[in-house]
Design a protein around this motif. Structure first.
Motif, mmCIF file in Angstrom:
data_model
loop_
_atom_site.group_PDB
_atom_site.id
_atom_site.type_symbol
_atom_site.label_atom_id
_atom_site.label_comp_id
_atom_site.label_asym_id
_atom_site.label_seq_id
_atom_site.Cartn_x
_atom_site.Cartn_y
_atom_site.Cartn_z
ATOM 1 N N ARG A 32 0.992 -1.223 0.014
ATOM 2 C CA ARG A 32 -0.105 -0.010 0.211
ATOM 3 C C ARG A 32 0.880 1.531 -0.019
ATOM 4 N N THR A 33 1.993 1.404 0.587
ATOM 5 C CA THR A 33 3.050 2.473 0.707
ATOM 6 C C THR A 33 3.818 2.671 -0.249
ATOM 7 N N SER A 34 3.914 1.591 -1.273
ATOM 8 C CA SER A 34 4.776 1.938 -2.689
ATOM 9 C C SER A 34 4.350 2.684 -3.502
ATOM 10 N N THR A 35 5.504 3.457 -4.128
ATOM 11 C CA THR A 35 4.977 4.517 -5.306
ATOM 12 C C THR A 35 4.939 3.706 -6.417
ATOM 13 N N LYS A 36 4.694 4.620 -7.498
ATOM 14 C CA LYS A 36 4.881 4.089 -8.932
ATOM 15 C C LYS A 36 6.236 3.817 -9.280
ATOM 16 N N ALA A 37 7.163 4.840 -8.785
ATOM 17 C CA ALA A 37 8.744 4.560 -9.170
ATOM 18 C C ALA A 37 9.212 3.252 -8.781
ATOM 19 N N GLN A 38 8.686 3.049 -7.481
ATOM 20 C CA GLN A 38 9.402 2.012 -6.643
ATOM 21 C C GLN A 38 8.608 0.675 -7.347
ATOM 22 N N ILE A 39 7.380 0.573 -7.767
ATOM 23 C CA ILE A 39 6.913 -0.479 -8.378
ATOM 24 C C ILE A 39 7.630 -0.609 -9.875
ATOM 25 N N LYS A 40 7.888 0.225 -10.628
ATOM 26 C CA LYS A 40 8.414 0.256 -11.932
ATOM 27 C C LYS A 40 9.812 -0.566 -11.689
ATOM 28 N N LYS A 41 10.620 0.026 -10.605
ATOM 29 C CA LYS A 41 11.875 -0.449 -10.398
ATOM 30 C C LYS A 41 11.898 -1.949 -10.083
ATOM 31 N N ALA A 42 10.971 -2.436 -9.144
ATOM 32 C CA ALA A 42 10.971 -3.716 -8.640
ATOM 33 C C ALA A 42 10.554 -4.736 -9.684
ATOM 34 N N PHE A 43 9.508 -4.338 -10.587
ATOM 35 C CA PHE A 43 9.196 -5.350 -11.844
ATOM 36 C C PHE A 43 10.217 -5.363 -12.716
ATOM 37 N N GLU A 44 11.305 -4.205 -12.753
ATOM 38 C CA GLU A 44 11.979 -4.586 -13.934
ATOM 39 C C GLU A 44 13.425 -5.228 -13.192
ATOM 40 N N GLN A 45 13.723 -5.179 -11.961
ATOM 41 C CA GLN A 45 14.569 -6.087 -11.353
ATOM 42 C C GLN A 45 14.074 -7.464 -11.349
ATOM 43 N N LEU A 46 12.647 -7.798 -10.959
ATOM 44 C CA LEU A 46 12.172 -9.017 -10.975
ATOM 45 C C LEU A 46 12.275 -9.832 -12.131
ATOM 46 N N TYR A 47 11.670 -9.315 -13.431
ATOM 47 C CA TYR A 47 11.451 -9.844 -14.334
ATOM 48 C C TYR A 47 12.255 -9.275 -15.780
ATOM 49 N N GLY A 48 13.220 -8.514 -15.486
ATOM 50 C CA GLY A 48 14.091 -7.965 -16.581
ATOM 51 C C GLY A 48 13.368 -7.634 -18.079
ATOM 52 N N GLN A 49 12.248 -6.933 -17.894
ATOM 53 C CA GLN A 49 11.450 -6.170 -18.948
ATOM 54 C C GLN A 49 11.521 -4.795 -18.736
ATOM 55 N N GLU A 50 11.288 -4.040 -19.878
ATOM 56 C CA GLU A 50 11.326 -2.579 -19.628
ATOM 57 C C GLU A 50 9.910 -2.354 -19.551
ATOM 58 N N VAL A 51 9.496 -1.319 -18.456
ATOM 59 C CA VAL A 51 8.125 -0.693 -18.360
ATOM 60 C C VAL A 51 7.934 0.351 -18.769
ATOM 61 N N ALA A 52 6.661 0.658 -19.477
ATOM 62 C CA ALA A 52 6.340 1.878 -20.071
ATOM 63 C C ALA A 52 5.597 3.000 -19.049
ATOM 64 N N ARG A 53 4.690 2.368 -18.473
ATOM 65 C CA ARG A 53 4.271 3.061 -17.505
ATOM 66 C C ARG A 53 3.414 2.141 -16.344
ATOM 67 N N VAL A 54 3.051 2.876 -15.364
ATOM 68 C CA VAL A 54 2.317 2.020 -13.954
ATOM 69 C C VAL A 54 1.305 2.986 -13.553
ATOM 70 N N ASN A 55 0.190 2.168 -13.655
ATOM 71 C CA ASN A 55 -0.973 2.978 -12.911
ATOM 72 C C ASN A 55 -1.386 2.073 -11.734
ATOM 73 N N THR A 56 -1.982 2.974 -10.604
ATOM 74 C CA THR A 56 -2.222 2.156 -9.411
ATOM 75 C C THR A 56 -3.644 2.507 -9.151
ATOM 76 N N HIS A 57 -4.325 1.775 -8.403
ATOM 77 C CA HIS A 57 -5.631 1.909 -7.965
ATOM 78 C C HIS A 57 -5.909 1.038 -6.608
ATOM 79 N N ILE A 58 -6.445 1.871 -5.729
ATOM 80 C CA ILE A 58 -6.536 1.202 -4.305
ATOM 81 C C ILE A 58 -8.299 0.781 -4.384
ATOM 82 N N THR A 59 -8.578 -0.424 -4.254
ATOM 83 C CA THR A 59 -9.969 -0.937 -4.079
ATOM 84 C C THR A 59 -10.602 -0.506 -2.789
ATOM 85 N N PRO A 60 -11.760 -0.679 -2.810
ATOM 86 C CA PRO A 60 -12.534 -0.387 -1.675
ATOM 87 C C PRO A 60 -12.359 -1.422 -0.397
ATOM 88 N N LYS A 61 -11.770 -2.312 -0.785
ATOM 89 C CA LYS A 61 -11.197 -3.206 0.382
ATOM 90 C C LYS A 61 -9.890 -2.984 0.853
#
Length: 86
Positions: A32-61
């Protein structure tokens, strides 16, 4: 920060399966506390793919979802197979 603490797990629904095929996009449950930049960096480290953009959404739950769109060179289906979604 550890990328496994940012990206919790893949979010798999019928809608997200369509996003993989049509938009080259993957969905994840993230910390919940992660930013878009942190998510992008984490995804690129884990899967080795380049990210174009990150959108986030907090559900009602209170769950934070991240929609990660890959660049043209990246294949969301390949990453989904590696994760075991298919």
């Amino acid at each position: 920060m550890d990328p496994y603490k940012i990206i919790v797990k893949p979010h798999v629904t019928e809608k997200t399966m369509n996003l993989i095929d049509q938009n080259n996009e993957l969905a994840f449950v993230v910390r919940r506390t992660s930013t878009k930049a942190q998510i992008k960096k984490a995804f690129e480290q884990l899967y080795g793919q380049e990210v174009a953009r990150v959108n986030t959404h907090i559900t009602p739950k209170g769950i934070k979802l991240a929609y990660v769109k890959l660049t043209e060179e990246g294949e969301a289906e390949d990453v989904a197979v590696k994760m075991g979604v298919f």
